[in-house]
Design a protein around this motif. Structure first.
Motif, PDB file in Angstrom:
ATOM      1  N   GLU A 194      -9.514   8.901  -0.123  1.00 29.21           N
ATOM      2  CA  GLU A 194      -8.367   9.581   0.474  1.00 29.21           C
ATOM      3  C   GLU A 194      -8.800  10.907   1.075  1.00 29.21           C
ATOM      4  O   GLU A 194      -9.642  11.622   0.496  1.00 29.21           O
ATOM      5  CB  GLU A 194      -7.272   9.826  -0.560  1.00 29.21           C
ATOM      6  CG  GLU A 194      -6.026  10.464   0.033  1.00 29.21           C
ATOM      7  CD  GLU A 194      -4.906  10.589  -0.983  1.00 29.21           C
ATOM      8  OE1 GLU A 194      -3.769  10.838  -0.570  1.00 29.21           O
ATOM      9  OE2 GLU A 194      -5.177  10.412  -2.191  1.00 29.21           O
TER      10      GLU A 194
ATOM     11  N   LEU B 290      -4.075   0.721  -9.486  1.00 29.87           N
ATOM     12  CA  LEU B 290      -4.457   0.876  -8.090  1.00 29.87           C
ATOM     13  C   LEU B 290      -5.904   0.440  -7.890  1.00 29.87           C
ATOM     14  O   LEU B 290      -6.755   0.667  -8.757  1.00 29.87           O
ATOM     15  CB  LEU B 290      -4.301   2.338  -7.664  1.00 29.87           C
ATOM     16  CG  LEU B 290      -2.887   2.857  -7.459  1.00 29.87           C
ATOM     17  CD1 LEU B 290      -2.923   4.343  -7.150  1.00 29.87           C
ATOM     18  CD2 LEU B 290      -2.214   2.108  -6.316  1.00 29.87           C
TER      19      LEU B 290
ATOM     20  N   LEU C 242       0.843  -1.194   0.000  1.00 25.19           N
ATOM     21  CA  LEU C 242       0.000   0.000   0.000  1.00 25.19           C
ATOM     22  C   LEU C 242       0.878   1.242   0.000  1.00 25.19           C
ATOM     23  O   LEU C 242       1.895   1.312   0.717  1.00 25.19           O
ATOM     24  CB  LEU C 242      -0.895   0.009   1.238  1.00 25.19           C
ATOM     25  CG  LEU C 242      -1.944  -1.105   1.337  1.00 25.19           C
ATOM     26  CD1 LEU C 242      -2.794  -0.893   2.582  1.00 25.19           C
ATOM     27  CD2 LEU C 242      -2.833  -1.151   0.108  1.00 25.19           C
TER      28      LEU C 242
ATOM     29  N   HIS D 173      -5.047  -6.427  -9.194  1.00 27.40           N
ATOM     30  CA  HIS D 173      -4.715  -5.013  -9.073  1.00 27.40           C
ATOM     31  C   HIS D 173      -3.198  -4.778  -9.170  1.00 27.40           C
ATOM     32  O   HIS D 173      -2.691  -3.771  -8.688  1.00 27.40           O
ATOM     33  CB  HIS D 173      -5.221  -4.476  -7.736  1.00 27.40           C
ATOM     34  CG  HIS D 173      -6.702  -4.659  -7.553  1.00 27.40           C
ATOM     35  ND1 HIS D 173      -7.639  -3.842  -8.126  1.00 27.40           N
ATOM     36  CD2 HIS D 173      -7.401  -5.614  -6.881  1.00 27.40           C
ATOM     37  CE1 HIS D 173      -8.848  -4.243  -7.799  1.00 27.40           C
ATOM     38  NE2 HIS D 173      -8.734  -5.326  -7.039  1.00 27.40           N
TER      39      HIS D 173
ATOM     40  N   PHE E  98      -8.465   1.556   1.101  1.00 23.52           N
ATOM     41  CA  PHE E  98      -8.441   0.765  -0.136  1.00 23.52           C
ATOM     42  C   PHE E  98      -9.496  -0.355  -0.057  1.00 23.52           C
ATOM     43  O   PHE E  98      -9.792  -0.880   1.021  1.00 23.52           O
ATOM     44  CB  PHE E  98      -7.058   0.144  -0.340  1.00 23.52           C
ATOM     45  CG  PHE E  98      -5.967   1.139  -0.574  1.00 23.52           C
ATOM     46  CD1 PHE E  98      -5.612   1.512  -1.861  1.00 23.52           C
ATOM     47  CD2 PHE E  98      -5.277   1.697   0.498  1.00 23.52           C
ATOM     48  CE1 PHE E  98      -4.590   2.431  -2.066  1.00 23.52           C
ATOM     49  CE2 PHE E  98      -4.259   2.610   0.286  1.00 23.52           C
ATOM     50  CZ  PHE E  98      -3.909   2.984  -1.002  1.00 23.52           C
ATOM     51  N   GLN E  99      -9.985  -0.714  -1.257  1.00 25.88           N
ATOM     52  CA  GLN E  99     -10.897  -1.865  -1.367  1.00 25.88           C
ATOM     53  C   GLN E  99     -10.399  -2.783  -2.466  1.00 25.88           C
ATOM     54  O   GLN E  99     -10.126  -2.338  -3.591  1.00 25.88           O
ATOM     55  CB  GLN E  99     -12.326  -1.423  -1.715  1.00 25.88           C
ATOM     56  CG  GLN E  99     -13.031  -0.644  -0.635  1.00 25.88           C
ATOM     57  CD  GLN E  99     -14.470  -0.365  -1.026  1.00 25.88           C
ATOM     58  OE1 GLN E  99     -15.298  -1.258  -0.984  1.00 25.88           O
ATOM     59  NE2 GLN E  99     -14.748   0.869  -1.404  1.00 25.88           N
TER      60      GLN E  99
ATOM     61  N   SER F 144      -9.654   0.705  -6.000  1.00 28.47           N
ATOM     62  CA  SER F 144     -10.440   1.882  -5.611  1.00 28.47           C
ATOM     63  C   SER F 144     -10.112   2.249  -4.161  1.00 28.47           C
ATOM     64  O   SER F 144      -9.936   1.375  -3.312  1.00 28.47           O
ATOM     65  CB  SER F 144     -11.938   1.600  -5.760  1.00 28.47           C
ATOM     66  OG  SER F 144     -12.322   0.547  -4.896  1.00 28.47           O
ATOM     67  N   PHE F 145     -10.005   3.567  -3.916  1.00 31.48           N
ATOM     68  CA  PHE F 145      -9.712   3.986  -2.554  1.00 31.48           C
ATOM     69  C   PHE F 145     -10.329   5.352  -2.300  1.00 31.48           C
ATOM     70  O   PHE F 145     -10.652   6.101  -3.220  1.00 31.48           O
ATOM     71  CB  PHE F 145      -8.197   4.013  -2.303  1.00 31.48           C
ATOM     72  CG  PHE F 145      -7.444   5.028  -3.132  1.00 31.48           C
ATOM     73  CD1 PHE F 145      -7.274   6.341  -2.680  1.00 31.48           C
ATOM     74  CD2 PHE F 145      -6.918   4.675  -4.369  1.00 31.48           C
ATOM     75  CE1 PHE F 145      -6.583   7.265  -3.446  1.00 31.48           C
ATOM     76  CE2 PHE F 145      -6.222   5.600  -5.132  1.00 31.48           C
ATOM     77  CZ  PHE F 145      -6.056   6.901  -4.679  1.00 31.48           C
TER      78      PHE F 145
ATOM     79  N   ARG G   3      -5.630   6.917   3.508  1.00 31.68           N
ATOM     80  CA  ARG G   3      -6.357   6.231   2.430  1.00 31.68           C
ATOM     81  C   ARG G   3      -7.077   4.984   2.952  1.00 31.68           C
ATOM     82  O   ARG G   3      -6.596   4.312   3.867  1.00 31.68           O
ATOM     83  CB  ARG G   3      -5.414   5.826   1.300  1.00 31.68           C
ATOM     84  CG  ARG G   3      -4.910   6.998   0.490  1.00 31.68           C
ATOM     85  CD  ARG G   3      -4.049   6.526  -0.660  1.00 31.68           C
ATOM     86  NE  ARG G   3      -3.592   7.652  -1.477  1.00 31.68           N
ATOM     87  CZ  ARG G   3      -2.828   7.542  -2.567  1.00 31.68           C
ATOM     88  NH1 ARG G   3      -2.424   6.326  -2.954  1.00 31.68           N
ATOM     89  NH2 ARG G   3      -2.480   8.615  -3.259  1.00 31.68           N
TER      90      ARG G   3
END
Length: 974
Positions: free
Chosen positions: A260, A255, A196, A251, A229-230, A257-258, A227
């Motif tokens: 922030e 990146l 990450l 991924h 993240f998913q 989806s996230f 952030r």
């Protein structure tokens, strides 16, 4: 929180005051008494744990009622909260200066990971006492662990995710060997799957969470300082044990989806809320630099599990530069923030602080807050003290918040078991709908409140919302109790009036046709409602008046049908010449009284259909009550129409087998009037036995005579056994018919001869047919030529009946010869009888002294006895006892009478002063009478041997034991 409760209590106080100061005159108002009897316990109830740690507490974790805490440098304390008096202490066995950095406990409370500040990691299973080092994990400072809740067990973690301070995510698996304490390496594997990063490069993995959605889809949530993240992907079925590498591999080139946020205070923490009885979390709260990101989890979404997100900024008294939040815990409606000296609870619905708890300085700074997801308990610790919070009735005031947000359905859901609160919500919703001109919805809500009925009704009347007023009244009516009869009557009558007014307005407007039909259907549903049935029935007179005043005959008929007032319905149809409809109502509801009442009218117009309806009713109708309608109809109808009356009478006689005389008499009258052919067949079918004939013979005779049906009259005379009248009338119709009548009196030869003489006289004198007269002689054996000769005129020559005279003379000659033969046979019989009598006088039998009675087996000569030719001998009394029960009743009576007379003759005279001559004469007469009586008794008792005669034959079917004495006899054998 205090201000909200104060506002709520003030509203309850105002509501109670208003209810006490006003009185309702219409629909009763049953308000609620809302007084707090005692101080309500807070939602978050703190409890200090009675525990004094020997060393400072470094870290504490809780899961599934299993608590683990790190004390000092080298001690680990494990406590099963179900057995708090049995703590378990484990030594880490470290000789260096390593300290516990963080601890991680899985959802089952079985697997404990201990991260050290020296980038090492230890493992302890709940079933063992020895801590094991995870060699593959060395060199990584563990920040977070994502446990596998779907494949983990007490001995195996399944594939799990591990986040490090360097931003790396590793996949690992730990397993405890069943054969020995540990396998060589408890950590099965430890491989990196992702890194990450933030804008400045790799960032620590603050939190990891693994969730499984529908159709095998997995969601992995990972957070850094700024952030969230998913990672979303599917793991093929059957390969779950292989881990999550495939999801992260998706991924590798881009990146995930996230979300922030710019601000950061060096770390972040995410908390989840999992309801009881569910395995997946329902909501989340992410504590980061800008505030708390709160939302729900929607597992049906394809790319992101996060839904309904919002950011609640920190309360104004929190300065993240000075006293930034340390930990976060999420409950159903609140998230709790842990600060160094206090705990704040913020409502997730409105972002307001509803609870704050300050801790004394003597306890030290608060270190960490954690929640046991299994029992929903919150734990907080300092270096010296441990506290526990119990969450109690968290949803108690949620309804008010939803209400203020105009989310009335949710508000009602959370106060459905608190009627006083539900009433407030309904009133607010009703007012809200009214102000937004949603009058029907407002009426439905108002009907469920305890507000005064008159105020609400006037409110809709002033707004000229008659449809909404009707809706309000309907709902209010449905909520009334059965005992509130007066209120029910008022509402029912008012609703009827409103419906009729509304229907009258809509009916005159062609453009409102659909609305008219819909309203009419609602009105009919209202009238036919089972709940309103009793009220409408008791007040049907008022409803009829309302319907009549509006001229609504259609609904008057409909209402009458519902009230089962079919008399009114049928009368209405008859008045409007709707005879078929009237008959349909009668046939559908099959009310006998209505048939009797309206049949005279209906049969005048639709006779065939009416008769069909009568026939379909079968035996439920009494045909006698329908005769007046038939008589009235038949008097003014044609022959063809009278046939309908005959059809129904024939149905009653032949199908229903009616025996009522009135029915048969009326059918006879119809036959005599229109169907003479059927008349005679009916009479013949009825038979000739007067006891089995159901019509009145005299009435039938008079009726047939009036209409000139002589053949039928002859039949009736025969039934009445008036044979002379039958023959006299038959001679006017047909001689053969007269002959058939003359032979009927079979037992009275004299009458038969007389009837045949009448026929012969008629044939000779009226028809003057000598041959036919001679034929009468051959038809009846009782007539002789000499009986018929006086009827012939003088000019008739002997040639016409010469043959008859010769035949008569021959018969006489045969009869004389026959008499001679009978006389000779009688003479011979008399001679033989005299010889038998003479022989019997000389016949005798001998009895030996030792002979015994055949019945009682006692010596025979001791008492009077009888000797039979067959050789059987009986005492007189034994024979009498055996014969008497088998004698006919009349012989038994005669025998008893003879015995009484015999007993009377054997008594000596009471007078001792009678003359000798008179006494001798009397004795002679008495002796003669006594002998005669004894002879008569012998004729009855000794007519035959009781063992050899017919008496024994007749008794062959009689049981040996009398049925009345059977039980007694059977008991005697036992």
């Amino acid at each position: 929180m205090a201000s909200i409760l104060d506002e709520y209590e003030d509203s309850l106080y105002r509501s109670a005051s208003v209810q006490q100061s006003r009185a309702s005159v219409g629909i009763p108002h049953s308000g609620y008494v809302n007084a707090r009897l005692e101080k309500e316990t807070p939602i978050f109830n703190k409890q200090r744990i009675d525990f004094a740690p020997p060393e400072k507490i470094n870290s504490l974790v809780v899961s599934s009622n299993q608590l683990c805490m790190s004390l000092g440098k080298d001690t680990l304390l494990r406590i099963d909260l179900g057995k708090p008096d049995e703590p378990n202490q484990v030594e880490l066995g470290r000789k260096d200066e390593a300290k516990v950095y963080k601890m991680f406990l899985d959802h089952t409370g079985s697997h404990l990971l201990i991260a050290l500040n020296t980038s090492e990691c230890l493992y302890l299973n709940r079933s063992v006492q020895k801590v094991r080092a995870l060699s593959r994990w060395k060199g990584h400072l563990i920040e977070s662990v994502g446990w596998n809740k779907f494949l983990g067990s007490e001995t195996n973690t399944g594939p799990i995710l591990v986040g490090t301070a360097q931003g790396q995510i590793y996949e690992a698996e730990i397993s405890v060997s069943e054969g020995s304490l540990f396998s060589t390496n408890p950590d099965q594997y430890f491989r990196q799957v992702y890194t990450l990063e933030e804008e400045s490069g790799p960032a620590p993995v603050c939190c990891l969470e693994i969730e499984r959605g529908i159709e095998g889809k997995f969601f992995i949530i990972a957070t850094t300082r700024k952030r969230l993240f998913q990672f979303v992907g599917k793991v093929p079925e059957g390969t779950e044990q292989q881990g999550f590498s495939s999801i992260f591999a998706m991924h590798a080139d881009h990146l995930p989806s996230f979300r922030e946020f710019p601000a950061s205070f060096g770390f972040s923490e995410i908390a989840f809320y999992t309801p009881k009885l569910r395995s997946n979390p329902r909501s989340f709260a992410w504590m980061m630099g800008n505030g708390v990101l709160y939302g729900t989890l929607d597992y049906s979404r394809p790319d992101s599990i996060l839904s309904d997100e919002r950011v609640w900024v920190y309360p104004s008294d929190i300065d993240i530069t000075v006293n930034k939040p340390i930990s976060i815990v999420l409950t159903q409606f609140h998230f709790l923030l842990l600060l160094p000296d206090r705990v704040k609870a913020v409502c997730t619905l409105n972002g307001q602080v509803v609870f704050q708890d300050l801790f004394l300085e003597k306890f030290g700074l608060l270190t960490r807050m954690i929640k046991d997801p299994t029992v929903q308990q919150i734990w907080i610790h300092t270096e010296k003290v441990v506290f526990r919070y119990h969450v109690q009735r968290e949803s108690r005031d949620v309804w008010k918040m939803y209400m203020n947000m105009n989310k009335f359905d949710l508000a009602k859901e959370y106060c459905k078991d608190r009627p006083e609160c539900l009433d407030i919500v309904l009133a607010k919703e009703a007012e809200h709908c009214f102000q937004n001109k949603r009058y029907l919805d407002s009426a439905k809500c108002y009907a469920l409140t305890q507000n005064y009925f008159e105020e609400i009704a006037l409110k809709f009347i002033e707004a000229k919302q008659e449809e909404a007023l009707m809706e309000f009244l309907i709902k209010k009516l449905s909520n009334l109790k059965p005992s509130e009869k007066t209120q029910t009557t008022l509402l029912t009558t008012w609703l009827t009036e409103l419906y009729l007014n509304w229907l009258g307005i809509l009916e005159g407007d062609p453009s409102q046709r659909n609305l008219y039909l819909d309203t009419r259907e609602k009105f009919r549903t209202f009238l036919s409602s089972p709940k309103n049935k009793d009220c409408l029935f008791n007040n049907r007179a008022s409803i009829y008046e309302l319907l009549a005043s509006h001229g609504d005959t259609e609904h008057m008929v409909y209402f009458a049908v519902i009230m089962q007032d079919y008399e009114r319905v049928v009368a209405h149809h008859c008045q409007h010449d709707e005879y078929d409809e009237a008959l349909n109502v009668l046939s559908r509801h099959r009310d006998e009284k209505l048939f009797y009442k309206f049949s005279p009218v209906l049969i005048q117009h639709i006779p065939k259909k009416v008769v069909d309806a009568w026939i379909s009713m079968g035996s439920r109708l009494d045909a006698r009550n329908l005769i007046p309608a038939l008589v009235n109809y038949s008097q003014s109808a044609s022959t063809q129409q009278i046939n309908e009356a005959i059809r129904y009478m024939e149905f009653c006689v032949y199908q229903l087998e009616e025996t009522q005389q009135a029915i048969h008499n009326y059918l006879l009258s119809l036959y005599a009037l229109c169907r003479p052919d059927s008349l005679l067949s009916y009479l013949e079918q009825a038979g000739t036995n007067p006891n089995r004939i159901h019509y009145d013979l005299k009435y039938a005779l008079r009726l047939c005579a009036e209409h000139g049906h002589r053949h039928a009259c002859v039949h009736i005379y025969k039934v009445m056994e008036l044979y002379e009248e039958a023959v006299d009338l038959a001679l006017q119709v047909d001689v053969d018919l007269a002959k058939s009548c003359a032979d009927l009196p079979e037992d009275d030869e004299e009458l038969r001869k007389k009837l045949w003489l009448k026929i012969a006289c008629h044939v000779v004198q009226e028809e003057k047919d000598v041959k036919k007269a001679m034929a009468c002689l051959s038809s009846c054996a009782l007539l002789k030529i000499e009986d018929v000769l006086p009827f012939f005129p003088d000019f008739v020559t002997i040639d016409h009946f010469k043959e008859a005279i010769c035949n008569s003379l021959e018969d006489y000659n045969k009869h004389i010869e026959e008499l001679k033969r009978e006389m000779e046979e009688a003479t011979q019989s008399a001679k033989r009888i005299r010889e038998d009598i003479q022989e019997m006088r000389n016949k005798y039998g001998s009895v030996e002294p030792q002979e015994k009675c055949a019945a009682c087996d006692f010596p025979l000569l001791n008492r009077p006895f009888y000797l039979f030719l067959c050789g059987h001998m009986f005492h007189y009394d034994c024979l009498l006892q055996a014969v008497f029960p088998n004698l006919p009743a009349y012989k038994q009576a005669k025998l008893e009478d003879l015995q009484k007379k015999l007993a009377a003759t054997s008594q000596p005279s009471k007078s001792h002063h009678r003359p000798k001559d008179a006494d001798t004469i009397s004795l002679g007469k008495g002796q003669q009478s006594r002998e005669q009586i004894k002879a008569d008794i012998d004729d009855i008792v000794a007519a035959e041997c009781v063992y050899c005669g017919e008496l024994m034959i007749r008794s062959i079917d009689k049981p040996f034991i009398d049925p009345q004495n059977y039980e007694e006899e059977m008991q005697s054998w036992l």
